[in-house]
Write a protein that holds these residues in place. Structure first.
Motif, PDB file in Angstrom:
ATOM      1  N   LEU A   1      32.132  86.732 159.668  1.00 58.47           N
ATOM      2  CA  LEU A   1      32.813  85.842 160.614  1.00 58.47           C
ATOM      3  C   LEU A   1      31.792  84.901 161.248  1.00 58.47           C
ATOM      4  N   ASN A   2      32.073  83.618 161.195  1.00 56.42           N
ATOM      5  CA  ASN A   2      31.158  82.677 161.841  1.00 56.42           C
ATOM      6  C   ASN A   2      31.889  81.550 162.564  1.00 56.42           C
ATOM      7  N   GLY A   3      33.195  81.639 162.717  1.00 57.91           N
ATOM      8  CA  GLY A   3      33.949  80.620 163.450  1.00 57.91           C
ATOM      9  C   GLY A   3      35.309  80.376 162.823  1.00 57.91           C
ATOM     10  N   LEU A   4      35.970  79.338 163.290  1.00 53.92           N
ATOM     11  CA  LEU A   4      37.325  79.031 162.833  1.00 53.92           C
ATOM     12  C   LEU A   4      37.359  78.400 161.448  1.00 53.92           C
ATOM     13  N   GLY A   5      36.328  77.657 161.093  1.00 53.97           N
ATOM     14  CA  GLY A   5      36.248  77.095 159.754  1.00 53.97           C
ATOM     15  C   GLY A   5      36.962  75.768 159.573  1.00 53.97           C
ATOM     16  N   ARG A   6      37.330  75.492 158.333  1.00 60.02           N
ATOM     17  CA  ARG A   6      37.884  74.198 157.940  1.00 60.02           C
ATOM     18  C   ARG A   6      39.176  73.817 158.659  1.00 60.02           C
ATOM     19  N   PRO A   7      40.124  74.732 158.942  1.00 60.79           N
ATOM     20  CA  PRO A   7      41.332  74.315 159.649  1.00 60.79           C
ATOM     21  C   PRO A   7      41.057  73.689 161.012  1.00 60.79           C
ATOM     22  N   ALA A   8      39.988  74.099 161.665  1.00 59.76           N
ATOM     23  CA  ALA A   8      39.628  73.460 162.932  1.00 59.76           C
ATOM     24  C   ALA A   8      39.233  72.002 162.691  1.00 59.76           C
ATOM     25  N   ASP A   9      38.511  71.751 161.609  1.00 58.32           N
ATOM     26  CA  ASP A   9      38.154  70.379 161.255  1.00 58.32           C
ATOM     27  C   ASP A   9      39.395  69.568 160.886  1.00 58.32           C
ATOM     28  N   ASP A  10      40.344  70.206 160.205  1.00 56.96           N
ATOM     29  CA  ASP A  10      41.588  69.512 159.840  1.00 56.96           C
ATOM     30  C   ASP A  10      42.371  69.094 161.072  1.00 56.96           C
ATOM     31  N   LEU A  11      42.399  69.946 162.099  1.00 60.31           N
ATOM     32  CA  LEU A  11      43.099  69.593 163.335  1.00 60.31           C
ATOM     33  C   LEU A  11      42.419  68.416 164.022  1.00 60.31           C
ATOM     34  N   ARG A  12      41.092  68.402 164.014  1.00 60.71           N
ATOM     35  CA  ARG A  12      40.355  67.268 164.595  1.00 60.71           C
ATOM     36  C   ARG A  12      40.663  65.982 163.833  1.00 60.71           C
ATOM     37  N   ARG A  13      40.691  66.051 162.510  1.00 56.09           N
ATOM     38  CA  ARG A  13      40.991  64.861 161.701  1.00 56.09           C
ATOM     39  C   ARG A  13      42.416  64.364 161.962  1.00 56.09           C
ATOM     40  N   LEU A  14      43.353  65.280 162.099  1.00 60.66           N
ATOM     41  CA  LEU A  14      44.735  64.893 162.403  1.00 60.66           C
ATOM     42  C   LEU A  14      44.812  64.194 163.752  1.00 60.66           C
ATOM     43  N   ARG A  15      44.139  64.748 164.743  1.00 59.57           N
ATOM     44  CA  ARG A  15      44.105  64.113 166.067  1.00 59.57           C
ATOM     45  C   ARG A  15      43.469  62.734 165.991  1.00 59.57           C
ATOM     46  N   ASP A  16      42.376  62.599 165.251  1.00 59.98           N
ATOM     47  CA  ASP A  16      41.696  61.312 165.141  1.00 59.98           C
ATOM     48  C   ASP A  16      42.569  60.285 164.426  1.00 59.98           C
ATOM     49  N   THR A  17      43.302  60.703 163.412  1.00 62.59           N
ATOM     50  CA  THR A  17      44.204  59.794 162.700  1.00 62.59           C
ATOM     51  C   THR A  17      45.287  59.281 163.630  1.00 62.59           C
ATOM     52  N   LEU A  18      45.887  60.166 164.422  1.00 60.21           N
ATOM     53  CA  LEU A  18      46.930  59.750 165.358  1.00 60.21           C
ATOM     54  C   LEU A  18      46.360  58.876 166.465  1.00 60.21           C
ATOM     55  N   ARG A  19      45.167  59.190 166.910  1.00 56.12           N
ATOM     56  CA  ARG A  19      44.534  58.370 167.943  1.00 56.12           C
ATOM     57  C   ARG A  19      44.234  56.959 167.410  1.00 56.12           C
ATOM     58  N   ALA A  20      43.817  56.858 166.139  1.00 59.96           N
ATOM     59  CA  ALA A  20      43.565  55.544 165.539  1.00 59.96           C
ATOM     60  C   ALA A  20      44.862  54.753 165.451  1.00 59.96           C
ATOM     61  N   GLU A  21      45.963  55.412 165.108  1.00 56.77           N
ATOM     62  CA  GLU A  21      47.256  54.712 165.062  1.00 56.77           C
ATOM     63  C   GLU A  21      47.640  54.210 166.445  1.00 56.77           C
ATOM     64  N   LEU A  22      47.329  54.993 167.453  1.00 54.13           N
ATOM     65  CA  LEU A  22      47.653  54.599 168.824  1.00 54.13           C
ATOM     66  C   LEU A  22      46.843  53.391 169.269  1.00 54.13           C
ATOM     67  N   SER A  23      45.592  53.332 168.848  1.00 53.03           N
ATOM     68  CA  SER A  23      44.745  52.191 169.245  1.00 53.03           C
ATOM     69  C   SER A  23      45.121  50.911 168.515  1.00 53.03           C
ATOM     70  N   GLU A  24      45.783  51.041 167.347  1.00 50.64           N
ATOM     71  CA  GLU A  24      46.217  49.844 166.601  1.00 50.64           C
ATOM     72  C   GLU A  24      47.408  49.166 167.250  1.00 50.64           C
ATOM     73  N   THR A  25      48.227  49.920 167.953  1.00 50.09           N
ATOM     74  CA  THR A  25      49.426  49.329 168.549  1.00 50.09           C
ATOM     75  C   THR A  25      49.188  48.772 169.911  1.00 50.09           C
TER      76      THR A  25
END
Length: 183
Positions: free
Chosen positions: A159-183
């Motif tokens: 065990l060394n942490g949450l792993g890739r799904p934690a990175d996926d959640l960050r990427r999802l948040r960043d994608t939605l935040r980028a969409e928000l900044s475009e509008t």
């Protein structure tokens, strides 16, 4: 032989009706009922939900908190994988982070998103948070088992942490935040 009482004569049928029925019978139907029906049958406009940018903002706000909560959760999972005996503080940290992630997942599921793309993003975020919760639970089960065996100890030490799904959640948040900044 008569006793002086008259036989009982039934009252006219109209006199036996209740007052409400008599009133309805006397009402001029076309002049009263049509306006009432128009009022009752008038269509009300459908309630207007929040706009897409408002929905994205709400979703990003919850995801920001979820990403912030992942760091302590990641540390709690990693603490369960440390060599040697696991401290009670690690169990407390896992429990607290589990509660925080449960609350965030409930808030995420209570969002009133209606846009199909955002509903899909919301469902994906909920699945990723469910994985984080599972990881916290599994790490506690491995770290605080009643009968440790070699196989369990080997899995715990990996065990060394949450792993890739934690990175996926960050990427999802960043994608939605980028969409928000475009509008």
């Amino acid at each position: 032989m008569r006793t002086g009482t008259a036989p009982e004569v039934p009252a006219p049928r109209a006199a036996r009706w209740p007052a409400a029925v008599r009133w309805l019978a006397a009402v001029p139907w076309p002049t009263v009922v049509r306006p009432l029906l128009r009022t009752v049958m008038r269509r009300r406009p459908a309630p207007v939900g929040p706009s897409r940018p408002d929905q994205v903002r709400a979703l990003v706000a919850v995801l920001d908190e979820a990403v912030a909560a992942q760091r302590p959760a990641d540390e709690a999972v990693a603490a369960c994988g440390e060599p040697g005996p696991v401290s009670r503080g690690a169990a407390r940290d896992c429990g607290q982070q589990s509660i925080a992630l449960h609350r965030l997942r409930a808030r995420l599921q209570d969002l009133g998103t209606t846009d199909p793309d955002l509903v899909a993003a919301q469902a994906r975020a909920a699945r990723l948070l469910a994985y984080d919760l599972w990881m916290l639970r599994a790490s506690m089960n491995l770290a605080f088992t009643a009968r440790p065996v070699d196989r369990t100890e080997t899995a715990r030490l990996r065990l060394n942490g949450l792993g890739r799904p934690a990175d996926d959640l960050r990427r999802l948040r960043d994608t939605l935040r980028a969409e928000l900044s475009e509008t």
